[in-house]
Design a protein around this motif. Sequence first.
Motif, PDB file in Angstrom:
ATOM      1  N   PHE A 166       3.563  -5.496 -10.194  1.00 32.06           N
ATOM      2  CA  PHE A 166       4.087  -5.446  -8.827  1.00 32.06           C
ATOM      3  C   PHE A 166       3.008  -5.849  -7.830  1.00 32.06           C
ATOM      4  O   PHE A 166       3.210  -6.722  -6.972  1.00 32.06           O
ATOM      5  N   GLU A 167       1.842  -5.240  -7.949  1.00 31.87           N
ATOM      6  CA  GLU A 167       0.742  -5.562  -7.030  1.00 31.87           C
ATOM      7  C   GLU A 167       0.278  -7.005  -7.209  1.00 31.87           C
ATOM      8  O   GLU A 167       0.020  -7.713  -6.229  1.00 31.87           O
ATOM      9  N   GLU A 168       0.176  -7.442  -8.466  1.00 33.20           N
ATOM     10  CA  GLU A 168      -0.258  -8.818  -8.721  1.00 33.20           C
ATOM     11  C   GLU A 168       0.660  -9.825  -8.030  1.00 33.20           C
ATOM     12  O   GLU A 168       0.197 -10.765  -7.372  1.00 33.20           O
ATOM     13  N   ARG A 169       1.956  -9.610  -8.151  1.00 35.88           N
ATOM     14  CA  ARG A 169       2.901 -10.580  -7.587  1.00 35.88           C
ATOM     15  C   ARG A 169       2.891 -10.566  -6.064  1.00 35.88           C
ATOM     16  O   ARG A 169       2.921 -11.623  -5.426  1.00 35.88           O
TER      17      ARG A 169
ATOM     18  N   ASP B  75       0.831  -1.205   0.000  1.00 39.77           N
ATOM     19  CA  ASP B  75       0.000   0.000   0.000  1.00 39.77           C
ATOM     20  C   ASP B  75       0.868   1.259   0.000  1.00 39.77           C
ATOM     21  O   ASP B  75       0.571   2.238  -0.694  1.00 39.77           O
ATOM     22  N   ALA B  76       1.931   1.231   0.788  1.00 37.08           N
ATOM     23  CA  ALA B  76       2.823   2.396   0.857  1.00 37.08           C
ATOM     24  C   ALA B  76       3.502   2.645  -0.485  1.00 37.08           C
ATOM     25  O   ALA B  76       3.647   3.797  -0.918  1.00 37.08           O
ATOM     26  N   MET B  77       3.897   1.578  -1.158  1.00 34.23           N
ATOM     27  CA  MET B  77       4.543   1.734  -2.461  1.00 34.23           C
ATOM     28  C   MET B  77       3.549   2.257  -3.496  1.00 34.23           C
ATOM     29  O   MET B  77       3.860   3.172  -4.271  1.00 34.23           O
ATOM     30  N   LEU B  78       2.338   1.714  -3.492  1.00 33.48           N
ATOM     31  CA  LEU B  78       1.338   2.152  -4.465  1.00 33.48           C
ATOM     32  C   LEU B  78       0.969   3.616  -4.266  1.00 33.48           C
ATOM     33  O   LEU B  78       0.654   4.321  -5.237  1.00 33.48           O
ATOM     34  N   SER B  79       1.035   4.080  -3.040  1.00 31.71           N
ATOM     35  CA  SER B  79       0.689   5.481  -2.768  1.00 31.71           C
ATOM     36  C   SER B  79       1.695   6.447  -3.386  1.00 31.71           C
ATOM     37  O   SER B  79       1.401   7.633  -3.547  1.00 31.71           O
ATOM     38  N   MET B  80       2.873   5.957  -3.747  1.00 29.63           N
ATOM     39  CA  MET B  80       3.905   6.790  -4.350  1.00 29.63           C
ATOM     40  C   MET B  80       3.935   6.702  -5.873  1.00 29.63           C
ATOM     41  O   MET B  80       4.801   7.273  -6.530  1.00 29.63           O
ATOM     42  N   SER B  81       2.988   5.981  -6.459  1.00 26.76           N
ATOM     43  CA  SER B  81       3.036   5.676  -7.893  1.00 26.76           C
ATOM     44  C   SER B  81       3.129   6.920  -8.767  1.00 26.76           C
ATOM     45  O   SER B  81       3.905   6.963  -9.732  1.00 26.76           O
ATOM     46  N   ALA B  82       2.354   7.946  -8.455  1.00 26.40           N
ATOM     47  CA  ALA B  82       2.345   9.142  -9.294  1.00 26.40           C
ATOM     48  C   ALA B  82       3.714   9.805  -9.347  1.00 26.40           C
ATOM     49  O   ALA B  82       4.087  10.394 -10.369  1.00 26.40           O
ATOM     50  N   GLU B  83       4.470   9.726  -8.246  1.00 28.66           N
ATOM     51  CA  GLU B  83       5.806  10.297  -8.221  1.00 28.66           C
ATOM     52  C   GLU B  83       6.819   9.363  -8.892  1.00 28.66           C
ATOM     53  O   GLU B  83       7.764   9.812  -9.544  1.00 28.66           O
TER      54      GLU B  83
ATOM     55  N   VAL C 297       1.773 -13.878  -3.716  1.00 31.75           N
ATOM     56  CA  VAL C 297       2.612 -14.582  -2.745  1.00 31.75           C
ATOM     57  C   VAL C 297       2.038 -14.479  -1.342  1.00 31.75           C
ATOM     58  O   VAL C 297       2.180 -15.412  -0.536  1.00 31.75           O
ATOM     59  N   VAL C 298       1.375 -13.368  -1.053  1.00 35.58           N
ATOM     60  CA  VAL C 298       0.699 -13.251   0.245  1.00 35.58           C
ATOM     61  C   VAL C 298      -0.402 -14.297   0.365  1.00 35.58           C
ATOM     62  O   VAL C 298      -0.524 -14.994   1.378  1.00 35.58           O
ATOM     63  N   ASP C 299      -1.218 -14.418  -0.679  1.00 36.68           N
ATOM     64  CA  ASP C 299      -2.352 -15.348  -0.646  1.00 36.68           C
ATOM     65  C   ASP C 299      -1.908 -16.805  -0.508  1.00 36.68           C
ATOM     66  O   ASP C 299      -2.598 -17.621   0.112  1.00 36.68           O
TER      67      ASP C 299
ATOM     68  N   ALA D 176      13.031  -6.852  -8.149  1.00 36.05           N
ATOM     69  CA  ALA D 176      13.401  -6.850  -6.733  1.00 36.05           C
ATOM     70  C   ALA D 176      12.318  -7.467  -5.872  1.00 36.05           C
ATOM     71  O   ALA D 176      12.596  -8.280  -4.972  1.00 36.05           O
ATOM     72  N   VAL D 177      11.064  -7.113  -6.132  1.00 39.18           N
ATOM     73  CA  VAL D 177       9.985  -7.601  -5.266  1.00 39.18           C
ATOM     74  C   VAL D 177       9.758  -9.096  -5.427  1.00 39.18           C
ATOM     75  O   VAL D 177       9.220  -9.750  -4.527  1.00 39.18           O
ATOM     76  N   ASN D 178      10.166  -9.662  -6.562  1.00 40.86           N
ATOM     77  CA  ASN D 178      10.032 -11.109  -6.753  1.00 40.86           C
ATOM     78  C   ASN D 178      10.678 -11.890  -5.619  1.00 40.86           C
ATOM     79  O   ASN D 178      10.218 -12.978  -5.253  1.00 40.86           O
ATOM     80  N   THR D 179      11.762 -11.355  -5.076  1.00 41.00           N
ATOM     81  CA  THR D 179      12.449 -12.020  -3.974  1.00 41.00           C
ATOM     82  C   THR D 179      12.130 -11.366  -2.633  1.00 41.00           C
ATOM     83  O   THR D 179      11.950 -12.058  -1.625  1.00 41.00           O
TER      84      THR D 179
END
Length: 461
Positions: free
Chosen positions: A87-90, A57-65, A94-96, A139-142
């Motif tokens: 990014f969100e899909e992955r 959520d924190a990363m998505l909130s920065m998307s526009a920048e 993995v959380v699910d 990066a987020v893959n790992t």
Amino acid sequence: MSDIICISPVDGSELARRPAASGEAIAAALTSARAAQADWARVPVRERAAHVLRFLDAMLSMSAEIVPELAWQMGRPVRYGGEFGGFEERVRYVVDMAEDALKPVIPHDAREGFTRYVRRDPLGIVFVVAPWNYPYLTAVNTIAPALIAGNAVLLKHAAQTILVGERFQAAMDKAGLPKGLFANLVLSHEQTSQILASGSVDFVNFTGSVEGGKAIERAAAGSFTPMGLELGGKDPAYVRADADFDFTVENLVDGAFYNAGQCCCGIERIYVHEALYDRFIDAFSALTGKYVLGNPLDEGTTLGPMAQKRFAELIRRQTAEALAKGAKAHIDAGAFPMNREGTPYLAPQVLTGVDHSMSVMREESFGPVVGIMKVKDDAEAVALMNDSIYGLTASIWTADRAAAEELGGQVETGTVFMNRCDYLDPGLAWTGVKETGRGASLSRIGFEMLTRPKSFHLRHG
């Protein structure tokens, strides 16, 4: 200590300069990570996953920048919106799956008087050495599964996308992760090697060139540090005579030229059945010619610059060599005003009359050029697809699923696609063969790479 510098491909200006971490800062990060991980490993998987969702959520909130910032760093046009769809899909995937993927494995044969199971324990400190081409996704893959599995993570990002590491750190801090559990480190290649040689991390994931992978292996030699390596690629496509023609052309053009061809699994060579070949070349070239090469900050730009001038020079050399050996260029580079020698701005190119004596068909290009060859049948296509030192993905374009499965079984690759390309499915292992690398990320298998099995054999009283 030397500075790490990002030169923007947009205009050649210095975009960012950061001092490399001091030896004391590196030692402190390792110590803090080790201490934080010991406590983190005792946190239930569900709570660890909740922290990762807050990070998302924190990363998505920065998307526009982030979208224009990313264009400045590595040249991807802003019209494509960055990387946060995948990014969100992955992360959510993995959380699910985490609790199921990390639950103990129970032997199939129950034995009276015994409790037996295999537990998945975290490795400890996971060191991620990330690339610039998809700096968030790779990066987020790992990072996401490593944290969910109970590990601490240290991130060393590429100089070209040095600001991405800072975004990861800011999002982790906002998500409230325990202090020291995640750290972004600005490191030189020498410092990276020193960390690996010291044996102070428990796993390293590296995405980059084959030579970079060899350097990682050399640095870690004797430390017994396990590693995941995603290295070079020369991903092929085979267009069978029964392919959906228009759909195939559209998707292969995108697969070859999206992100200026700087995709790990981008299409770099195409083999077309002789029944479709002439028509395919005409349609493929016509669609390629519609790209708009320009400043990636302009909404009308569909093809941005390559990340560095030297990458564009490699493509120019490969193309010149092919033409000198008899290949034919189907795109007039002069129709792209921004195409300029000595800059990272490079027009897309389609080559025919190519063969495997040419570097453009054998060596990784990682840029907006593709060679296309005519084949007479499936056997010739498979032989050519396998004539490579790489093997990340291969795509087969056909209406016959049975044929795709049969041919896919013969192709030496990590992933077989039918009627798609240039995509990572988080439910499947992302892996390669030959010089493309070792190990796997994503899917249940990705969790297995980031944990170690611990067996319990308990005899009752």
